[in-house]
Design a protein around this motif. Structure first.
Motif, short mmCIF file in Angstrom:
data_model
loop_
_atom_site.label_atom_id
_atom_site.label_comp_id
_atom_site.label_asym_id
_atom_site.label_seq_id
_atom_site.Cartn_x
_atom_site.Cartn_y
_atom_site.Cartn_z
N GLY A 44 81.58 66.17 21.86
CA GLY A 44 81.08 66.46 23.20
C GLY A 44 81.18 65.24 24.07
O GLY A 44 82.00 64.35 23.83
N THR A 66 76.66 67.20 26.71
CA THR A 66 77.20 68.51 26.37
C THR A 66 77.75 68.45 24.96
O THR A 66 78.54 67.55 24.63
CB THR A 66 78.34 68.90 27.33
N ASP A 68 79.79 70.40 21.90
CA ASP A 68 80.69 71.47 21.50
C ASP A 68 80.28 71.93 20.11
O ASP A 68 80.54 71.25 19.11
CB ASP A 68 82.13 70.96 21.51
N CYS A 69 79.64 73.07 20.02
CA CYS A 69 79.09 73.54 18.74
C CYS A 69 80.19 73.73 17.70
O CYS A 69 79.97 73.48 16.50
CB CYS A 69 78.32 74.83 18.94
N ARG A 86 78.92 75.94 23.94
CA ARG A 86 78.45 74.60 24.27
C ARG A 86 76.95 74.60 24.59
O ARG A 86 76.44 75.54 25.20
CB ARG A 86 79.22 74.04 25.47
#
Length: 271
Positions: A44, A66, A68-69, A86
């Motif tokens: 992220g 942020t 990013d899963c 996200r």
């Protein structure tokens, strides 16, 4: 394993009985350290543009990070996080700070919002100093472990461990862990550092109950028990002569159901 061995060695050096040390080590949880640099994968970014769905409200606080899963390795935390999409973490690290979390599903249409919320204009000196200290750039992952920073852990032991009320060396063992921990701008999962000398997860549960009774909490069932809550993330911002830690805590059931509007945010201001 090297970190845990160091903790064991230091605890034994302090003449804490081995059985009590192992009882404490049962509380170890996986945790992700998120930093501006390092050799870990990029998962992220800190700061950056605020990209939200058209029907989402304008955020009240600046965007801090942020995540990013889909970029997070399996097992890096014990949290039931979304598998993709996200997570956007907003917050204001000050005495009267606040925060929020927004989940944007993968593939959702988004639009860019203003970077600086109207309540915190960057051209005012009292806010400009805060903005200068917020991290910016790629967010690198380091896989780590977490132990309690406070001695009272009855209500926040992980599901696989028995609570340890009345542990005779809990305060000293928490001190051993605090001395070993190197710090990070942001944590995902784990226990988090202390909130004003106490457990941030337990405190968040208490604050959420009071907010619900006052009508300031989104609809849903709120548990007063910290074992039903988890630390989603923590962000640490250092400033000249001061600092702040922002904690985003959420009930595990709400996290599974992706009800991120029910996150409870705490800000620990350290002047």
């Amino acid at each position: 394993m090297k970190i845990l061995d160091q903790i064991r060695a230091e605890a034994l050096r302090r003449n804490i009985p081995a059985a009590d040390v192992e009882r404490w080590m049962d509380l170890v949880r996986p945790c992700a350290l998120l930093t501006e640099g390092g050799d870990g994968p990029v998962v992220g970014r800190f700061g950056g543009p605020v990209m939200l769905p058209a029907d989402a409200e304008d955020p009240e606080c600046p965007l801090l990070a942020t995540i990013d899963c889909a970029a997070l390795p399996t097992g890096v935390t014990d949290l039931p996080l979304p598998s993709d999409g996200r997570l956007l973490f907003f917050g204001w690290p000050d005495e009267d700070g606040m925060g929020d979390v927004v989940y944007v599903p993968a593939g959702a249409a988004v639009e860019e919002r203003q970077k600086y919320p109207s309540a915190f204009p960057p051209d005012e000196p009292e806010y400009a100093g805060v903005y200068r200290e917020l991290p910016e750039g790629e967010l690198h992952l380091t896989v780590d472990v977490s132990l309690p920073f406070v001695g009272t852990v009855e209500l926040q032991a992980p599901p696989w461990a028995a609570p340890v009320p009345g542990h005779p060396h809990s305060e000293e063992l928490a001190e051993v862990w605090e001395n070993q921990w190197g710090g990070a701008p942001m944590l995902l999962g784990g226990y988090g550092t202390d909130y004003n000398g106490g457990d941030p997860v337990g405190t968040a549960a208490s604050v959420a109950i009071r907010a619900e009774r006052s009508g300031y909490r989104p609809a849903g069932t709120t548990s007063p028990n910290a074992e039903d809550w988890v630390l989603l993330a923590e962000c640490n911002v250092s400033r000249p002569g001061a600092g702040a830690s922002i904690f985003w805590a959420i009930q595990r059931d709400d996290l599974i159901a992706q009800r991120f509007g029910r996150v409870q945010v705490l800000v620990d201001w350290n002047p």
